[in-house]
Motif scaffolding. Structure first.
Motif, short mmCIF file in Angstrom:
data_model
loop_
_atom_site.label_atom_id
_atom_site.label_comp_id
_atom_site.label_asym_id
_atom_site.label_seq_id
_atom_site.Cartn_x
_atom_site.Cartn_y
_atom_site.Cartn_z
N GLY A 11 -29.92 -23.11 8.55
CA GLY A 11 -31.27 -23.19 7.97
C GLY A 11 -32.29 -22.77 9.01
O GLY A 11 -32.32 -21.64 9.45
N GLU A 16 -35.96 -16.14 8.61
CA GLU A 16 -34.57 -15.79 8.29
C GLU A 16 -33.77 -17.00 7.81
O GLU A 16 -32.54 -16.99 7.85
CB GLU A 16 -33.92 -15.15 9.51
CG GLU A 16 -34.61 -13.87 9.95
CD GLU A 16 -34.01 -13.28 11.21
OE1 GLU A 16 -32.91 -12.71 11.14
OE2 GLU A 16 -34.64 -13.41 12.28
N HIS A 17 -34.47 -18.02 7.34
CA HIS A 17 -33.84 -19.25 6.84
C HIS A 17 -32.77 -18.94 5.78
O HIS A 17 -31.65 -19.45 5.83
CB HIS A 17 -34.91 -20.17 6.27
CG HIS A 17 -34.41 -21.50 5.80
ND1 HIS A 17 -34.53 -22.66 6.55
CD2 HIS A 17 -33.76 -21.88 4.66
CE1 HIS A 17 -33.99 -23.67 5.88
NE2 HIS A 17 -33.53 -23.21 4.74
N GLU A 18 -33.12 -18.10 4.82
CA GLU A 18 -32.21 -17.81 3.71
C GLU A 18 -30.99 -17.02 4.18
O GLU A 18 -29.89 -17.18 3.63
CB GLU A 18 -32.94 -17.05 2.60
CG GLU A 18 -34.07 -17.83 1.96
CD GLU A 18 -33.61 -19.14 1.35
OE1 GLU A 18 -32.50 -19.16 0.76
OE2 GLU A 18 -34.32 -20.15 1.46
N LEU A 21 -28.41 -19.37 5.42
CA LEU A 21 -27.63 -20.00 4.34
C LEU A 21 -26.50 -19.10 3.88
O LEU A 21 -25.39 -19.57 3.59
CB LEU A 21 -28.55 -20.35 3.16
CG LEU A 21 -29.72 -21.29 3.46
CD1 LEU A 21 -30.46 -21.63 2.17
CD2 LEU A 21 -29.27 -22.56 4.15
N ASP A 44 -34.39 -28.02 7.65
CA ASP A 44 -35.19 -27.41 6.59
C ASP A 44 -36.31 -26.56 7.19
O ASP A 44 -36.48 -26.48 8.40
CB ASP A 44 -35.72 -28.47 5.61
CG ASP A 44 -36.80 -29.38 6.19
OD1 ASP A 44 -37.35 -29.07 7.27
OD2 ASP A 44 -37.12 -30.40 5.55
N TYR A 245 -30.32 -6.87 2.63
CA TYR A 245 -29.89 -8.06 1.92
C TYR A 245 -30.13 -8.06 0.41
O TYR A 245 -29.61 -8.92 -0.29
CB TYR A 245 -30.58 -9.30 2.52
CG TYR A 245 -30.31 -9.47 3.99
CD1 TYR A 245 -29.04 -9.82 4.45
CD2 TYR A 245 -31.31 -9.27 4.93
CE1 TYR A 245 -28.79 -9.98 5.80
CE2 TYR A 245 -31.06 -9.42 6.28
CZ TYR A 245 -29.80 -9.79 6.71
OH TYR A 245 -29.55 -9.93 8.04
#
Length: 352
Positions: A11, A16-18, A21, A44, A245
């Protein structure tokens, strides 16, 4: 033999959090669960830590880490109750607050082994300006560039004279092509520079390089090895976030890269040389341009490269003979190896 207690941290407070995942899903799909007792720690977007039983569902159990004698402890944030112990951490955190030395420093303070580069290499590689300065000092070819900050913005006329057009505008401390723009004139430059400055306070302005985009995976501590290089084949103007992506038709990859045997060897040698110059350990992905004139120039170095099902780092090692599952094992072993070596160093001054 007891399982190694592994915490996967994912996370993060990052653009670039996603992507993190997506990476952790691929790792969990490929990891050998017979070897590891896995704890999933989700950070988070606000920086809060949670212990999760799976990737789906809401965050519920807020936690923090506490240092142990050897390894770390996962404790409940509210009560301080010991929940689990950790032998080693696998940070799958792309971008700021994960790839920039911050999580690495925190894990060192927690006295726990972790996968990947240490504090200095992570921080220096995250800052593309610092990367270029160190590589240039090591006589390694880099892409020509200029620097912009909120206080000092080079004019388009000067950049056009020194670097030519089109130009690429790139935040110094982001990844996955977030905030990257290609500009052809002064109006585009002024607009996109201001937008890039909303992501970072230091912006690289780079010359357009005509040639092939080539990547090389490096693995190891004191004796690193380089994979067969791979090539990014573009069907769009440049390799932006959408191409990487979202739009599956925008680009494709080829491993090994369609370059000469001499250039394959040169890319591998240069990748290892750059890895050592930056002080990297564990893993990194070194991104190159092989120009139409035959020059090999480093674009950037990623210390926590993507591990998604389409990511180049695991794909290049698979092509070189190391399957994804085995690659995960090696990375964890390298993290433990470095930790054990560092524990042998003195932490007190010699007596007079």
């Amino acid at each position: 033999m007891p399982k190694l207690k592994l915490a996967i941290v994912f996370g993060g407070k990052s653009t670039e959090h996603e992507i993190s995942l997506l990476s952790v899903r691929s790792i969990l799909k490929n990891i050998n669960r017979d070897k590891y007792d896995i704890s999933l720690l989700h950070i988070d977007i606000n920086g809060n830590w949670f212990l999760k039983e799976g990737l789906s569902g809401e965050n519920t159990l807020s936690i923090t880490l506490s240092p142990g004698n050897k390894g770390a402890k996962i404790v409940a944030a509210a009560s301080g109750e010991l929940l689990r112990e950790i032998d080693v951490v696998f940070p799958v955190l792309h971008g700021v607050f994960g790839e920039d030395g911050t999580i690495q420093g925190y894990l060192k303070m927690m006295n726990v082994a972790f996968v990947g580069c240490g504090v200095m290499a992570s921080s220096a590689c995250m800052d593309k300006d610092m990367t270029k300065r160190i590589l240039r000092d090591a006589n390694i070819g880099i892409t020509p560039y200029a620097l912009a900050t909120p206080e000092e913005k080079p004019s388009f006329e000067d950049l056009e004279r020194d670097l030519g057009v089109p130009l690429f505008i790139k935040p110094a401390n982001l990844g996955s092509s977030v905030g990257v723009f290609k500009v052809n004139n002064a109006d585009e430059y002024n607009e996109k520079l201001e937008e890039a400055l909303t992501y970072d306070s230091k912006i690289l302005i780079e010359r357009t390089i005509e040639g092939k985009e080539v990547e090389c995976a490096v693995l190891g501590n004191q004796k690193p090895k380089a994979s067969l290089p791979g090539e990014i084949i573009m069907n769009t103007d440049f390799y932006d976030f959408e191409s990487k992506y979202v739009d599956k038709d925008a680009s494709s990859t080829l491993v090994p890269a369609d370059i000469s045997e001499e250039h394959i060897e040169l890319v591998r040698q240069t990748a290892v040389k750059a890895y050592k110059a930056m002080g990297c350990e564990g893993l990194s992905r070194v991104d190159f341009f092989v120009t139409n004139e035959g020059d090999v120039l480093i674009n950037e170095i990623n210390t926590i490269p993507g591990f998604t099902n389409i990511s180049m780092y695991p794909k290049m090692w698979e092509a070189t003979g190391i399957p994804y599952s085995e690659l995960i094992d090696i990375l964890i072993e390298l993290g433990v190896e470095r930790y054990n070596k560092e524990r042998q160093l003195r932490i007190t001054a010699q007596p007079l």
